[in-house]
Design an enzyme around this catalytic site. Structure first.
Site, PDB file in Angstrom:
ATOM      1  N   THR A   1       5.644   6.226   0.989  1.00 29.36           N
ATOM      2  CA  THR A   1       5.178   5.754   2.283  1.00 29.36           C
ATOM      3  C   THR A   1       4.424   4.463   2.023  1.00 29.36           C
ATOM      4  O   THR A   1       3.505   4.435   1.198  1.00 29.36           O
ATOM      5  CB  THR A   1       4.242   6.791   2.946  1.00 29.36           C
ATOM      6  OG1 THR A   1       4.937   8.032   3.083  1.00 29.36           O
ATOM      7  CG2 THR A   1       3.775   6.314   4.307  1.00 29.36           C
TER       8      THR A   1
ATOM      9  N   MET B   1       0.834  -1.174   0.000  1.00 29.26           N
ATOM     10  CA  MET B   1       0.000   0.000   0.000  1.00 29.26           C
ATOM     11  C   MET B   1       0.881   1.241   0.000  1.00 29.26           C
ATOM     12  O   MET B   1       1.122   1.820   1.026  1.00 29.26           O
ATOM     13  CB  MET B   1      -0.870   0.005   1.236  1.00 29.26           C
ATOM     14  CG  MET B   1      -1.487   1.325   1.482  1.00 29.26           C
ATOM     15  SD  MET B   1      -3.190   1.399   1.811  1.00 29.26           S
ATOM     16  CE  MET B   1      -3.767  -0.210   1.684  1.00 29.26           C
ATOM     17  N   PRO B   2       1.388   1.626  -1.144  1.00 33.16           N
ATOM     18  CA  PRO B   2       2.222   2.825  -1.165  1.00 33.16           C
ATOM     19  C   PRO B   2       1.430   4.097  -1.489  1.00 33.16           C
ATOM     20  O   PRO B   2       0.443   4.061  -2.209  1.00 33.16           O
ATOM     21  CB  PRO B   2       3.216   2.525  -2.285  1.00 33.16           C
ATOM     22  CG  PRO B   2       2.467   1.636  -3.211  1.00 33.16           C
ATOM     23  CD  PRO B   2       1.508   0.844  -2.363  1.00 33.16           C
ATOM     24  N   LEU B   3       1.902   5.174  -0.924  1.00 27.92           N
ATOM     25  CA  LEU B   3       1.496   6.513  -1.325  1.00 27.92           C
ATOM     26  C   LEU B   3       2.793   7.189  -1.761  1.00 27.92           C
ATOM     27  O   LEU B   3       3.727   7.305  -0.975  1.00 27.92           O
ATOM     28  CB  LEU B   3       0.859   7.284  -0.173  1.00 27.92           C
ATOM     29  CG  LEU B   3       0.567   8.760  -0.436  1.00 27.92           C
ATOM     30  CD1 LEU B   3      -0.425   8.927  -1.584  1.00 27.92           C
ATOM     31  CD2 LEU B   3       0.064   9.433   0.819  1.00 27.92           C
TER      32      LEU B   3
END
Length: 126
Positions: free
Chosen positions: A72, A1-3
């Site tokens: 992130t 789950m990257p931002l």
């Protein structure tokens, strides 16, 4: 789950910026087992005087095309995965016409409780 946040100089073309965004996502999928559809990216363009990056720190030669990539994502990635990600990103940057020295990458890891994808629910409560 990257931002992922991409901070790029405003003189880069839309094609270069999209190429960089695609390269970052593809590298995350390839190196960090991120699902293909898990793509959340924010792009900010900066004027020359608002993207201040030392041209030589870290024994590199950054040009005016230098970009900052902040990722992130959920914790649990190994040091080997992170090193592979850095190498893969550099190679992909070269493939879209950016110098390998022109990527500054910062990784931040956190837990599932630190995310909500909507509906007022913590990701961990899905």
């Amino acid at each position: 789950m990257p931002l992922t946040r991409l901070s790029v100089p405003d003189h880069l073309s839309a094609q270069q910026v999209r190429g960089l965004a695609d390269a970052v996502h593809d590298a995350l999928v390839e190196c960090c087992d991120v699902p293909q559809g898990d793509r959340f990216q924010l792009v900010s363009r900066f004027e020359r005087d608002h993207l201040i990056l030392d041209p030589n720190f870290g024994d590199v030669q950054r040009t005016a095309d230098a970009c900052v990539i902040e990722i992130t994502f959920l914790s649990g990635h190994t040091d080997a995965q992170k090193r592979r990600l850095y190498r893969d990103l550099a190679a992909r940057a070269a493939g879209i016409g950016l110098a390998q020295d022109d990527l500054v990458v910062g990784l931040v890891e956190n837990g599932a409780i630190d995310w909500s994808l909507g509906n007022g629910r913590a990701y961990i409560d899905k």
